[in-house]
Design a protein around this motif. Sequence first.
Motif, PDB file in Angstrom:
ATOM      1  N   CYS A  63       8.738 -13.244   8.963  1.00  0.00           N
ATOM      2  CA  CYS A  63       8.027 -12.655   7.746  1.00  0.00           C
ATOM      3  C   CYS A  63       7.491 -13.697   6.685  1.00  0.00           C
ATOM      4  N   HIS A 123       7.440 -13.638   3.753  1.00  0.00           N
ATOM      5  CA  HIS A 123       8.040 -13.315   2.533  1.00  0.00           C
ATOM      6  C   HIS A 123       9.186 -14.401   2.519  1.00  0.00           C
ATOM      7  N   ASN A 124       9.890 -14.356   3.665  1.00  0.00           N
ATOM      8  CA  ASN A 124      11.068 -15.582   3.408  1.00  0.00           C
ATOM      9  C   ASN A 124      11.404 -16.143   4.848  1.00  0.00           C
ATOM     10  N   CYS A 184       8.071  -4.727   7.957  1.00  0.00           N
ATOM     11  CA  CYS A 184       9.238  -5.666   7.828  1.00  0.00           C
ATOM     12  C   CYS A 184      10.372  -4.886   7.232  1.00  0.00           C
ATOM     13  N   TRP A 192      12.927  -5.708   5.971  1.00  0.00           N
ATOM     14  CA  TRP A 192      13.949  -6.192   5.037  1.00  0.00           C
ATOM     15  C   TRP A 192      13.367  -5.879   3.750  1.00  0.00           C
ATOM     16  N   HIS A 193      12.151  -5.949   3.260  1.00  0.00           N
ATOM     17  CA  HIS A 193      11.718  -5.517   1.975  1.00  0.00           C
ATOM     18  C   HIS A 193      10.455  -4.932   2.147  1.00  0.00           C
ATOM     19  N   GLY A 194      10.174  -4.243   3.241  1.00  0.00           N
ATOM     20  CA  GLY A 194       8.983  -3.266   3.425  1.00  0.00           C
ATOM     21  C   GLY A 194       7.518  -3.674   3.250  1.00  0.00           C
ATOM     22  N   ALA A 195       7.363  -5.179   3.560  1.00  0.00           N
ATOM     23  CA  ALA A 195       6.176  -5.554   3.792  1.00  0.00           C
ATOM     24  C   ALA A 195       5.331  -4.747   4.821  1.00  0.00           C
ATOM     25  N   PRO A 223       6.138  -7.524  -0.741  1.00  0.00           N
ATOM     26  CA  PRO A 223       6.173  -9.085  -1.544  1.00  0.00           C
ATOM     27  C   PRO A 223       5.423 -10.145  -1.087  1.00  0.00           C
TER      28      PRO A 223
END
Length: 112
Positions: A47, A49-50, A73, A75-78, A91
């Motif tokens: 991702c 993001h990270n 994703c 983890w945080h919904g991307a 994010p």
Amino acid sequence: MTHPPSGTVICSWADLQATGTVLYRADGFEGFVILDDYLPRGYVDACPHNGMPLGGDQEEVDYQTREQDVIICRWHGASFLKDTGECIGGPCAGDRLEPWPVERRGDEVVAL
Ligand code: FES
């Protein structure tokens, strides 16, 4: 992270059709292939993001929304467009997944 050599068999076409998402892990490479209508689309499983694999900590591998319209994703919904990998929400909006070129060859999906 080095992509698998061209011609590497990733999965069967039938498996991709059945599940919609197939993970590929070999020699330090982590990628996934999703079904986009009748085309396989491959991306590096990281991702923007990270850098985490998109599946999060879920045991069930499903990288698409229930409607199967976008990649998500866990983890945080991307969310990402299936055909370009562009992030359209979350994010890392505006960033994109790294493409991993693949194609269908007969009954198999292979790396290019
Ligand atoms: S790691 Fe993918 S949205 Fe945060």
